[in-house]
Design an enzyme around this catalytic site. Structure first.
Site, mmCIF file in Angstrom:
data_model
loop_
_atom_site.group_PDB
_atom_site.id
_atom_site.type_symbol
_atom_site.label_atom_id
_atom_site.label_comp_id
_atom_site.label_asym_id
_atom_site.label_seq_id
_atom_site.Cartn_x
_atom_site.Cartn_y
_atom_site.Cartn_z
ATOM 1 N N HIS A 24 -5.411 1.776 -5.601
ATOM 2 C CA HIS A 24 -5.913 1.022 -6.765
ATOM 3 C C HIS A 24 -7.377 0.634 -6.609
ATOM 4 O O HIS A 24 -7.752 -0.511 -6.869
ATOM 5 C CB HIS A 24 -5.101 -0.262 -7.003
ATOM 6 C CG HIS A 24 -3.631 -0.060 -7.124
ATOM 7 N ND1 HIS A 24 -2.728 -1.096 -7.145
ATOM 8 C CD2 HIS A 24 -2.904 1.058 -7.243
ATOM 9 C CE1 HIS A 24 -1.523 -0.633 -7.257
ATOM 10 N NE2 HIS A 24 -1.593 0.681 -7.320
ATOM 11 N N HIS A 78 10.129 -7.492 -5.318
ATOM 12 C CA HIS A 78 8.920 -7.253 -6.124
ATOM 13 C C HIS A 78 9.091 -5.940 -6.885
ATOM 14 O O HIS A 78 9.512 -4.933 -6.311
ATOM 15 C CB HIS A 78 7.729 -7.196 -5.160
ATOM 16 C CG HIS A 78 6.402 -6.946 -5.789
ATOM 17 N ND1 HIS A 78 6.104 -7.259 -7.092
ATOM 18 C CD2 HIS A 78 5.252 -6.415 -5.263
ATOM 19 C CE1 HIS A 78 4.844 -6.926 -7.339
ATOM 20 N NE2 HIS A 78 4.313 -6.404 -6.255
ATOM 21 N N GLU A 80 6.745 -3.958 -8.286
ATOM 22 C CA GLU A 80 5.734 -2.903 -8.201
ATOM 23 C C GLU A 80 6.323 -1.686 -7.468
ATOM 24 O O GLU A 80 7.087 -1.808 -6.511
ATOM 25 C CB GLU A 80 4.453 -3.400 -7.514
ATOM 26 C CG GLU A 80 3.294 -2.443 -7.780
ATOM 27 C CD GLU A 80 1.907 -3.011 -7.456
ATOM 28 O OE1 GLU A 80 1.797 -4.077 -6.839
ATOM 29 O OE2 GLU A 80 0.920 -2.347 -7.848
ATOM 30 N N ASP A 82 5.546 0.584 -5.407
ATOM 31 C CA ASP A 82 5.491 0.911 -3.980
ATOM 32 C C ASP A 82 6.667 0.275 -3.235
ATOM 33 O O ASP A 82 6.952 0.637 -2.096
ATOM 34 C CB ASP A 82 4.151 0.513 -3.333
ATOM 35 C CG ASP A 82 3.645 -0.857 -3.723
ATOM 36 O OD1 ASP A 82 4.100 -1.411 -4.730
ATOM 37 O OD2 ASP A 82 2.780 -1.394 -3.009
ATOM 38 N N HIS A 144 2.869 -10.876 -5.501
ATOM 39 C CA HIS A 144 1.651 -10.451 -6.125
ATOM 40 C C HIS A 144 1.768 -10.344 -7.656
ATOM 41 O O HIS A 144 0.762 -10.353 -8.369
ATOM 42 C CB HIS A 144 1.329 -9.097 -5.469
ATOM 43 C CG HIS A 144 0.366 -8.198 -6.069
ATOM 44 N ND1 HIS A 144 0.574 -6.860 -6.212
ATOM 45 C CD2 HIS A 144 -0.875 -8.438 -6.545
ATOM 46 C CE1 HIS A 144 -0.485 -6.290 -6.735
ATOM 47 N NE2 HIS A 144 -1.365 -7.205 -6.939
ATOM 48 N N ASP A 163 4.601 -8.609 -0.498
ATOM 49 C CA ASP A 163 3.168 -8.318 -0.375
ATOM 50 C C ASP A 163 2.392 -9.361 0.444
ATOM 51 O O ASP A 163 1.324 -9.054 0.984
ATOM 52 C CB ASP A 163 2.523 -8.222 -1.764
ATOM 53 C CG ASP A 163 2.683 -6.837 -2.380
ATOM 54 O OD1 ASP A 163 2.966 -5.883 -1.644
ATOM 55 O OD2 ASP A 163 2.524 -6.725 -3.606
ATOM 56 N N TYR A 190 -7.125 -7.041 3.105
ATOM 57 C CA TYR A 190 -5.975 -7.026 2.183
ATOM 58 C C TYR A 190 -5.954 -8.318 1.358
ATOM 59 O O TYR A 190 -5.809 -8.306 0.138
ATOM 60 C CB TYR A 190 -4.713 -6.882 3.036
ATOM 61 C CG TYR A 190 -3.412 -6.822 2.303
ATOM 62 C CD1 TYR A 190 -2.791 -5.604 2.050
ATOM 63 C CD2 TYR A 190 -2.759 -7.976 1.905
ATOM 64 C CE1 TYR A 190 -1.565 -5.546 1.405
ATOM 65 C CE2 TYR A 190 -1.538 -7.924 1.263
ATOM 66 C CZ TYR A 190 -0.943 -6.707 1.021
ATOM 67 O OH TYR A 190 0.272 -6.658 0.386
ATOM 68 N N HIS A 223 3.804 -4.345 3.695
ATOM 69 C CA HIS A 223 2.810 -3.343 4.114
ATOM 70 C C HIS A 223 2.333 -3.673 5.525
ATOM 71 O O HIS A 223 2.037 -4.835 5.835
ATOM 72 C CB HIS A 223 1.575 -3.366 3.204
ATOM 73 C CG HIS A 223 1.852 -2.978 1.792
ATOM 74 N ND1 HIS A 223 2.113 -1.681 1.393
ATOM 75 C CD2 HIS A 223 1.897 -3.720 0.659
ATOM 76 C CE1 HIS A 223 2.305 -1.650 0.086
ATOM 77 N NE2 HIS A 223 2.176 -2.875 -0.383
#
Ligand code: FEO
Length: 394
Positions: A24, A78, A80, A82, A144, A163, A190, A223
């Site tokens: 992103h 979450h 999102e 990923d 996030h 996240d 990050y 992550h």
């Protein structure tokens, strides 16, 4: 495949994305990981999944431990993709586990995957008994996305905050104590590029978790590396970054057309150094915007320098300011300088942009026509000294 156990019966079953270099608009020179965790108990529970192209990698790791069809619950912290991207494949190929998520998570997953899954929604303080263990959920809106939540494994003192507390760090190691201090630089990058705008919410959330009095032995983010040796270290760093703690560090962020802006930048740098500031010169086409943002995290002062092009700032400066605006860095002092030909305009446009966003802009500006001469360079050094004297540790 290696089996990675966080605590007895709690496994990392994620995937390593060695090749992603742009996340992103954020540069990821090491790649990243998508972390999923498998908890074996009377109800086998998978916490988060991985980005869809990595489904088979995750499945391989799960299969080393149990028959994937024996998964009873999937916690989706979450939406999102990923982290939720493998949910459709889990349902199509291995069974119909119950999906535990927040109310917003349920809405987000339905919209992403255009199907209703076997949902159970939870909110802050809700618990789920999975056998010998109990999971506690803490909603963490905007960390996030609005749907985000943390999962805490009570008996093992393991926090799985998705996240939060992550880093884009692909490696053969899974734990922060296996790689040394380099991890903090990646955690800072990050935070600065993803979570910085949410600083007030982070302070509130950390306070809420502290008040809940939950002991934490391990933090397993979604992550990068898992915080095992000293999880308090990353929590403390988040508090300090969110409080805007900065030092007498000053960045000069600039671009140049024929070298004049760079001559001015270097003369200013001399002044900063002479005043005792830690200073860095960052050319906008030699440094990725996400690396400059990371440098900004602990800097108190930032000087922007641009040549005037078509009465305004250089396009790379426009790109950077647009990116920075969204991250809303607080507590910084900005200074401006420009090189111009027959008419100035870069400093004016940069100032307008910064003031519209309510950033603090130093009242003095430096503008030099064409190629700077010796006196003008001495003035630039003086300008740097004055700016540095204005900057104090925060
Ligand atoms: Fe790593 Fe917001 O997803």
């Amino acid at each position: 495949m290696e089996i990675v156990e966080l605590k007895k019966g709690i496994y990392w079953v994620g995937a390593i994305d060695w090749n992603v270099r742009d996340f992103h608009g954020y540069s990821t020179p090491l790649g990243t990981t998508y972390n999923a965790y498998l908890i074996l108990d009377e109800k086998n529970t998978l916490v988060d999944t991985v980005k869809s192209p990595f489904y088979l990698e995750m499945l391989g790791r799960i299969s080393e431990i149990i028959d994937p069809s024996k998964i009873d619950y999937v916690v989706s912290n979450h939406v999102e993709m990923d982290h939720s991207g493998s949910l459709p494949q889990i349902f199509e190929r291995i069974g119909n586990p119950k999906v535990i998520t927040s109310e917003r998570g349920k809405k987000g997953l339905e919209k992403h995957y255009q199907r209703s899954l076997n949902f159970k929604t939870v909110k802050t303080g809700d618990t789920l008994a999975i056998g010998h263990r109990t999971l506690t959920f803490v909603e963490a809106p905007m960390l996030h996305w609005p749907d985000s939540m943390f999962t805490y494994v009570n008996e093992d003192r393991v926090l799985l905050p998705n996240d939060a507390f992550g880093q884009h760090f692909a490696s053969s190691q899974r734990f922060e104590d296996e790689v040394g201090d380099d991890v903090m630089k990646h955690a800072a990058k990050y935070y600065a590029n993803i979570l910085w705008p949410l600083a007030p919410l982070i302070l509130k959330k950390v306070d809420e978790v502290v008040k809940m009095g939950i002991p934490i032995d391990i933090i397993g983010p979604s992550h990068g590396l898992i915080w095992r040796k000293d999880p308090g270290r990353i929590i403390q760093a988040y508090v300090e970054w969110s409080q805007g703690k900065a030092k007498k560090k000053i960045l000069i962020v600039y671009d140049t057309m024929w070298g004049s802006t760079e001559m001015i930048a270097k003369a200013i740098l001399k002044g900063l150094i002479e005043e005792g500031a830690e200073a860095r010169l960052l050319h906008l086409r030699s440094n990725h915007r996400s690396d400059i943002i990371e440098e900004m995290l602990e800097a108190k002062g930032i000087l922007f320098g641009s040549p005037t092009l078509n009465n305004g700032m250089f396009p790379t400066m426009g790109d950077f300011l647009t990116y920075m605006k969204g991250l809303r860095p607080k507590g910084k002092v900005f200074g401006l300088f420009e090189s111009y030909g027959w008419g100035s305009g870069a400093a004016k446009e940069m100032k307008k942009y910064l003031e519209e966003e309510k950033f603090e802009v130093w009242e003095k500006e430096l503008k030099i026509q064409y190629v700077p001469n010796g006196e003008e360079l001495r003035n630039a050094t003086q300008f740097g000294k004055e700016f540095a004297r204005n900057i104090t540790d925060a």
